[in-house]
Structures are given as structure tokens and as C-alpha cells.
Design an enzyme around this catalytic site. Structure first.
Site, PDB file in Angstrom:
ATOM      1  N   GLU A  36      24.686 -37.862 -20.952  1.00  0.00           N
ATOM      2  CA  GLU A  36      23.515 -38.139 -20.328  1.00  0.00           C
ATOM      3  C   GLU A  36      22.804 -38.958 -21.167  1.00  0.00           C
ATOM      4  O   GLU A  36      22.480 -38.858 -21.994  1.00  0.00           O
ATOM      5  CB  GLU A  36      22.878 -36.709 -20.194  1.00  0.00           C
ATOM      6  CG  GLU A  36      21.781 -36.823 -19.098  1.00  0.00           C
ATOM      7  CD  GLU A  36      21.043 -35.364 -18.849  1.00  0.00           C
ATOM      8  OE1 GLU A  36      21.320 -34.584 -19.571  1.00  0.00           O
ATOM      9  OE2 GLU A  36      20.073 -35.550 -18.493  1.00  0.00           O
ATOM     10  N   ARG A 261      31.075 -26.829 -29.966  1.00  0.00           N
ATOM     11  CA  ARG A 261      29.967 -27.807 -30.335  1.00  0.00           C
ATOM     12  C   ARG A 261      30.039 -27.653 -32.059  1.00  0.00           C
ATOM     13  O   ARG A 261      30.030 -26.779 -32.704  1.00  0.00           O
ATOM     14  CB  ARG A 261      28.577 -26.916 -29.800  1.00  0.00           C
ATOM     15  CG  ARG A 261      27.571 -27.957 -29.999  1.00  0.00           C
ATOM     16  CD  ARG A 261      26.323 -27.443 -29.320  1.00  0.00           C
ATOM     17  NE  ARG A 261      26.361 -27.868 -27.963  1.00  0.00           N
ATOM     18  CZ  ARG A 261      25.748 -28.752 -27.380  1.00  0.00           C
ATOM     19  NH1 ARG A 261      24.972 -29.542 -27.886  1.00  0.00           N
ATOM     20  NH2 ARG A 261      25.899 -29.240 -26.006  1.00  0.00           N
ATOM     21  N   LYS A 271      19.261 -33.392 -29.067  1.00  0.00           N
ATOM     22  CA  LYS A 271      18.665 -34.464 -28.652  1.00  0.00           C
ATOM     23  C   LYS A 271      17.367 -34.526 -28.453  1.00  0.00           C
ATOM     24  O   LYS A 271      16.417 -35.355 -28.573  1.00  0.00           O
ATOM     25  CB  LYS A 271      19.359 -35.052 -27.128  1.00  0.00           C
ATOM     26  CG  LYS A 271      20.176 -36.338 -27.483  1.00  0.00           C
ATOM     27  CD  LYS A 271      20.569 -37.039 -26.276  1.00  0.00           C
ATOM     28  CE  LYS A 271      21.711 -36.133 -25.531  1.00  0.00           C
ATOM     29  NZ  LYS A 271      22.181 -36.639 -24.323  1.00  0.00           N
TER      30      LYS A 271
HETATM   31  P1  ATP Z   1      22.323 -32.356 -26.569  1.00  0.00           P
HETATM   32  O1  ATP Z   1      22.188 -30.715 -26.419  1.00  0.00           O
HETATM   33  O2  ATP Z   1      22.024 -32.706 -28.113  1.00  0.00           O
HETATM   34  O3  ATP Z   1      21.206 -33.157 -25.774  1.00  0.00           O
HETATM   35  P2  ATP Z   1      24.156 -32.616 -24.735  1.00  0.00           P
HETATM   36  O4  ATP Z   1      25.341 -31.772 -24.634  1.00  0.00           O
HETATM   37  O5  ATP Z   1      23.026 -32.291 -23.643  1.00  0.00           O
HETATM   38  O6  ATP Z   1      23.574 -32.858 -26.294  1.00  0.00           O
HETATM   39  P3  ATP Z   1      25.151 -34.839 -23.242  1.00  0.00           P
HETATM   40  O7  ATP Z   1      24.749 -36.106 -23.320  1.00  0.00           O
HETATM   41  O8  ATP Z   1      25.355 -33.911 -22.281  1.00  0.00           O
HETATM   42  O9  ATP Z   1      24.567 -34.214 -24.655  1.00  0.00           O
HETATM   43  O10 ATP Z   1      26.780 -34.723 -24.090  1.00  0.00           O
HETATM   44  C1  ATP Z   1      27.945 -35.730 -23.759  1.00  0.00           C
HETATM   45  C2  ATP Z   1      29.044 -34.906 -24.110  1.00  0.00           C
HETATM   46  O11 ATP Z   1      29.231 -34.798 -25.721  1.00  0.00           O
HETATM   47  C3  ATP Z   1      29.453 -33.624 -23.524  1.00  0.00           C
HETATM   48  O12 ATP Z   1      30.625 -33.539 -23.123  1.00  0.00           O
HETATM   49  C4  ATP Z   1      29.051 -32.643 -24.585  1.00  0.00           C
HETATM   50  O13 ATP Z   1      29.575 -31.384 -24.453  1.00  0.00           O
HETATM   51  C5  ATP Z   1      29.090 -33.387 -25.896  1.00  0.00           C
HETATM   52  N1  ATP Z   1      28.388 -32.913 -26.967  1.00  0.00           N
HETATM   53  C6  ATP Z   1      27.106 -33.030 -27.143  1.00  0.00           C
HETATM   54  N2  ATP Z   1      26.817 -32.238 -28.405  1.00  0.00           N
HETATM   55  C7  ATP Z   1      27.604 -31.860 -28.813  1.00  0.00           C
HETATM   56  C8  ATP Z   1      28.029 -31.264 -30.079  1.00  0.00           C
HETATM   57  N3  ATP Z   1      27.077 -31.151 -31.150  1.00  0.00           N
HETATM   58  N4  ATP Z   1      29.300 -31.129 -30.530  1.00  0.00           N
HETATM   59  C9  ATP Z   1      30.278 -31.630 -29.903  1.00  0.00           C
HETATM   60  N5  ATP Z   1      30.138 -32.168 -28.507  1.00  0.00           N
HETATM   61  C10 ATP Z   1      28.877 -32.151 -28.102  1.00  0.00           C
HETATM   62 MG    MG Z   2      22.347 -32.427 -21.848  1.00  0.00          MG
END
Ligand code: ATP
Ligand code: MG
Length: 552
Positions: A36, A261, A271
Site C-alpha cells: 500500500e 510477519r 509503517k
Molecule cells: P505495516 O503494518 O508495516 O503498514 P502492511 O502489511 O500494512 O505493513 P503493506 O504495504 O500492506 O504493509 O504490505 C505489503 C506486503 O508486505 C504485504 O503482502 C504484507 O503482508 C507484507 N509485509 C508487511 N509487513 C511485513 C512484515 N513485517 N513481515 C513480512 N511481510 C510483511
Molecule cells: Mg497495510
């Protein structure tokens, strides 16, 4: 803090891919990385990137980069650009760059199809009411009074939602599944909401936006993704994911697989929190070397190779847990060990005068560039009457077993001679300002001198040729234990997360450019800061110190 071992490198998703190919269920493996664009990528994302790209690469498939931009409020083009740059820097090439928002028309059509099939309805209840009536793990949910609207009425209302006739939150579109399902995600989840917001891609065209849980399976299906890999929080969403693909009659059927994760000790990973740090000015932007962002790690001095090796070692574990940050550090040491030029830097200088060395004389001494990699050859370093040593390599009243300089003691200057401390010079306040030593010309390095031994070897830089430099040393921004207390997370910043020291490097380092990496004797690995360093103002970021008790 949870004790952590290195996770196994087993990859259950890889085994599924092998089976799918062997059974002919899948012709070409298609994965995707779907960030995102609401922030910069962090090391957790790197795990997902490596997993998706390496899995497709191994089986000659392809990986899409798809911006999951279904929430217009938090997204920005700056983030889109930074994400592209970071994925490329990690060494991956996407085949196909997509925006989820490009599919808004098709998503709308699929929602209309659900309404026609009697599988979606417009609900007039507000968000609070919907939450209250969702039920619990032990009690079923309460059906909405609007649940049995006719398809005609729903089609009309949904069209008017799209046309902007209603205010935010006034109505939603819900899937009609089962309010008594043991899986709460199947109790008529919301699939569209009203949002009068400008979107970075579609502008003001839309007044309604699809919810993530509805949009994501459609995005995967539209692109022909075969293996949709996400983090474990989405495990309970899988039945709805499959429902959407099936009931929306998507011709291509992706499958969702989950993995853990990544969490690192002493590291803020969300984030949302990282964004807060940036916005509150607690750090120098998203690429501050203390940030666990890809851009922060890059600026600190991490290499793509080190990050990829780390991710490979993580594998696809399903268990939760916190990975020791020292495991990441292990991989940058491994990567730089044989590559980095090893030189001497004095980060907290103390002047030493060698009283019996001829004034005005300079000799050039041979120094190995990397004692573990002879192929890197050697260089010449100047030596003369005045040098700098590290302030903590001298003590006036040392404890037992202190083998460095103190009055009357003799040490080896690395690559040079033995020197003996003869005199300590102090200012009016009693601070040591200079050390006066004598040297023994017989003891020159490389001449095989065996007359006597000394216990300490210290590093130094010739004063006349020394190049001034700034050194930035880092500690975690927030340490574990504290970080969890959500409310005051910004008040718990480590005041010592950045220490700036001014000292000197060897003259040969004058030409160092942003991104060049070195090992400084005894101090660790350093990177020339790509932002703040200039030819007349060298700035070095410490990537990692030399040693750690960490074992893989
Ligand atoms: P955050 O909670 O840090 O904002 P998010 O999952 O909302 O992370 P996205 O931009 O939606 O962030 O994530 C893009 C991809 O990266 C998704 O497929 C997500 O599952 C993966 N991802 C995000 N954070 C992690 C993590 N800590 N470990 C492994 N994969 C991750
Ligand atoms: Mg997200």
C-alpha cells in the site's frame, strides 16, 4: 523479550508450488508484491519481496509489483516512487506494474454481479452498529434490518452511492453470507464504503471505494496471480478470499498462502509508527539510518546482498516470534568481510608526539588492505612525528590487564613501530591534551623484529596528512519493552540513538564517495553517508561494530 533462534529455512509454499506444477494445476507461477503506497518499505517488506520474487524466479514464473491503492486517504505518489526504487535496489525486476485502482471499474461490476445474485446488499446501519451486531466467538451476529432488500432496490441504492448521493458512512455495501458463521469474517463483511476523497490515480471519479478484503482477491484474480502470499493475520480471511473469487465468477483462481510477519528485536516495524517518527521530526526522514526502512538501511550501509541473505535464512516460517536484530547484522558483516577495505580511523582523537622522530620527516609504510583477503593488495600510509590515537587507547591510571598506552608502557602502532609513553601533557583543568612518546626504529612492522613483545596494538592516523571526518554511531531508536506501551511510544525514544564524533581518517580516504564501505580497525564497518558527505566534509555512518556474540 522472547528468546529467538534462527528460524528454519524450510519453505512450505515452495513445496506447494512444486506440487502444483507437477500436477498441472498451474502452468506458470505468478506471484505479486502488493504494497500500500502509504509509507516507505521496511525490512519486513523485504522478507515478502524476496519470498515472492525468488519463488517465481526459481520456477521461471513472474512477479507483479502492484500498488494496493484502494484507500485514497493515506496514499501518495512519493511513496510509489520510493517503493519502486527500493524493490529495484534489492535486485528484483517486476514483470508488470499495476495499480489496484485501475481495476475499480471491474470491481464495481463484480459487486453489481453479487447484488444481482442476491449475495450483497446495501446496509443503512452505521459502522458502530455493524460492529455491535457482528456477534462474538460464542454468539452469532444479528442480521441487519436491511438484509433482505430486493436486488432492484440494492442496485438502485448502490448506483446512487456511486453517484455521490450519500454522505460518508451513511450506507455500505455488504456481502450476504452467514451471520452465524463461526468465522466472524464471513458474517456479512462490508465490501464497499462511501468516501468522498480525492484519489492519487483516479482523481474525483469515485465516491465509493472497495474494502481491502474484497479488493485484494479480485486484484489477484484479474492479474492471474497463482500464489498469493500474505502474512498470517490474513489466515482467517482466506474463506472470504475464496468466496469472493468464486462468487464473483473470476475466470482465474488464485490461492492465498500465509507466512509469519517479520518482527525484529529493538525495532519499530509498523509503517504507522515509522510515519509518526518522520512527521514528529524524531528522525531525519524515512531514510534516517536508524530507521528499519529499506532506504534507511541502504543509507546506513546495508547491501542488497546482505538483506537478501538474511531473508533467505528467515525462510517461510509459520510461527510467530521476534527475530534477533543481530541476525541481520551478522549478514552485513559476512557480506563486507572480504570486500571492504580495512583502514584506520580515529573517531575520538588524542594527539601523540613522537619526540625522537626527526622533525619534518615522513615515511610511507606498507599496510594490507584486507588481512583476510590478500587479493585486495596493500597501500602506503604516511608516518611522521605527530599522530592521532583514540582517546580511550590511553589511560593515566589504568586498571590491571589494560594493555594499551599508559605512562611507561609500550604498545605497537598498527603497521608502524613500537612506541612508549614518556610524558602526559594536561591543560589547566587537568584534561589530557597530548601524549609524548618515543619510538624504537628497530621495531618497524614487517621487518620480522622479535627482540621483545608488547601486549597491545593500537591504531592511529598521521596528523599532518589526516583527513577530518565525522562519524555517526547508532543505537536503537526505541528499545524493547518500552516500545509496546503504545501511548507514549514517542516519549520513549532513546536519547543516545545517534552519537556524532569528529576525528580523522587516512589520507587515501579523501576520495571516498557516498555509499563506499570500509572496515575501520576495531570500530566496525562504516558507510560514506550518501546525503551529507561531500569531498571536503566526509561523513561516515557506522553500519555495525566488528564483533557480536550472535551465532547463527
Ligand atoms: P505495516 O503494518 O508495516 O503498514 P502492511 O502489511 O500494512 O505493513 P503493506 O504495504 O500492506 O504493509 O504490505 C505489503 C506486503 O508486505 C504485504 O503482502 C504484507 O503482508 C507484507 N509485509 C508487511 N509487513 C511485513 C512484515 N513485517 N513481515 C513480512 N511481510 C510483511
Ligand atoms: Mg497495510
Amino acid at each position: 523479550m522472547e528468546e529467538t533462534k534462527s528460524p528454519s529455512s524450510s519453505n512450505y509454499i515452495r513445496n506447494i508450488v512444486i506440487d502444483d506444477l507437477a500436477a498441472g494445476r498451474v502452468k506458470e507461477v505468478v506471484t505479486r508484491f502488493p504494497p500500500e503506497p502509504n509509507g516507505y518499505l521496511h525490512i519486513g517488506h523485504a522478507k515478502s519481496i524476496c519470498l515472492n520474487f525468488e519463488l517465481a524466479d526459481e520456477f521461471k514464473g513472474r512477479t507483479h509489483l502492484r500498488f494496493d491503492d484502494t484507500n485514497p486517504v493515506k496514499e501518495d505518489v512519493e511513496f510509489v516512487e520510493s517503493i519502486k526504487r527500493d524493490v529495484q535496489w534489492l535486485g528484483f525486476e517486476w514483470e508488470g506494474l499495476f495499480f489496484a485502482s485501475d481495476y475499480f471499474d471491474e470491481m464495481y461490476e463484480r459487486a453489481v454481479l453479487l447484488i444481482r445474485k442476491g449475495l450483497a446488499y446495501v446496509d443503512d446501519q452505521n459502522a458502530d452498529r455493524i460492529r455491535e451486531t457482528r456477534g462474538t466467538l460464542t454468539e452469532p451476529g444479528v442480521p441487519s434490518p436491511w438484509r433482505n432488500r430486493s436486488a432492484e432496490e440494492n442496485l438502485d441504492l448502490f448506483a446512487r452511492m456511486k453517484a455521490g448521493e450519500f454522505k460518508d458512512g451513511e450506507k455500505v455495501l455488504r456481502a450476504k453470507i452467514d451471520m452465524a458463521s463461526p468465522n466472524i469474517n464471513m458474517r456479512d463483511p462490508v465490501i464497499y464504503r462511501i468516501l468522498h476523497a480525492h484519489h492519487h490515480n483516479t482523481g474525483d471519479k469515485w465516491r465509493i471505494y472497495p474494502m481491502y478484503a474484497f479488493a485484494h482477491p479480485l486484484e489477484d484474480a484479474i492479474e492471474g496471480v497463482t500464489h498469493s502470499i500474505c502474512t498470517l493475520e490474513f489466515e482467517d480471511q482466506r474463506p472470504f478470499y475464496d468466496w469472493v473469487v468464486r462468487e464473483c465468477e473470476m475466470p482465474s483462481v488464485p490461492r492465498q498462502y500465509e507466512f509469519a510477519r517479520l518482527n525484529l528485536t529493538n525495532t519499530v516495524m509498523s509503517k504507522r509508527k515509522l510515519k509518526q517518527l518522520v512527521e514528529e521530526g524524531a528522525v531525519d526522514g524515512w531514510d534516517d539510518p536508524r530507521m528499519p526502512t529499506i532506504s534507511g538501511l541502504r543509507r546506513k550501509g546495508y547491501t542488497p546482498e546482505a538483506i537478501r541473505s538474511f531473508c533467505r535464512e528467515l525462510g517461510v516460517n509459520k510461527g510467530y516470534g521476534v527475530v534477533d536484530e543481530r541476525m541481520l547484522e551478522h549478514f552485513i558483516r559476512e557480506d563486507l568481510k572480504l570486500k571492504a577495505l580495512r583502514t584506520m580511523a580515529v573517531i575520538d582523537p588524542l594527539k601523540v608526539v613522537i619526540t625522537n622522530y626527526p622533525e619534518g620527516q615522513t615515511e610511507w609504510l606498507e599496510a594490507e588492505n584486507n588481512s583476510e583477503n590478500p587479493e585486495m593488495g596493500s597501500r602506503q600510509i604516511p608516518f611522521s612525528r605527530e599522530i592521532y590515537i583514540e582517546r580511550d587507547d590511553f589511560m593515566e591510571n589504568p586498571p590491571a590487564k589494560y594493555f594499551r598506552l599508559f605512562p611507561g608502557n609500550e604498545v605497537r602502532l598498527k603497521n608502524a613501530y613500537f612506541v612508549k609513553c614518556e610524558e602526559v601533557v594536561k591543560d589547566a583543568d587537568g584534561n589530557v591534551t597530548e601524549i609524548r612518546c618515543t619510538y624504537d626504529p628497530e621495531t618497524k612492522s614487517g621487518t620480522g623484529f622479535t627482540g621483545r613483545k608488547v601486549k597491545g596494538t593500537i591504531h592511529w592516523v598521521d596528523a599532518a596528512h589526516a583527513v577530518p571526518a565525522e562519524f555517526r554511531l547508532y543505537e536503537p531508536l526505541i528499545s524493547d519493552g518500552e516500545e509496546n506501551e503504545e501511548a507514549s511510544f514517542l516519549e520513549k525514544l532513546n536519547p543516545n540513538s545517534l552519537t556524532v564524533l569528529r576525528g580523522f581518517v587516512e589520507p587515501g580516504m579523501k576520495a571516498a564517495a557516498g555509499g563506499d564501505k570500509f572496515q575501520f580497525f576495531r570500530h566496525g564497518y562504516f558507510n560514506v553517508d550518501p546525503k551529507d558527505s561531500a569531498p571536503d566534509r566526509l561523513v561516515f555512518n557506522r553500519i555495525v561494530s566488528l564483533k557480536s556474540s550472535f551465532q547463527l
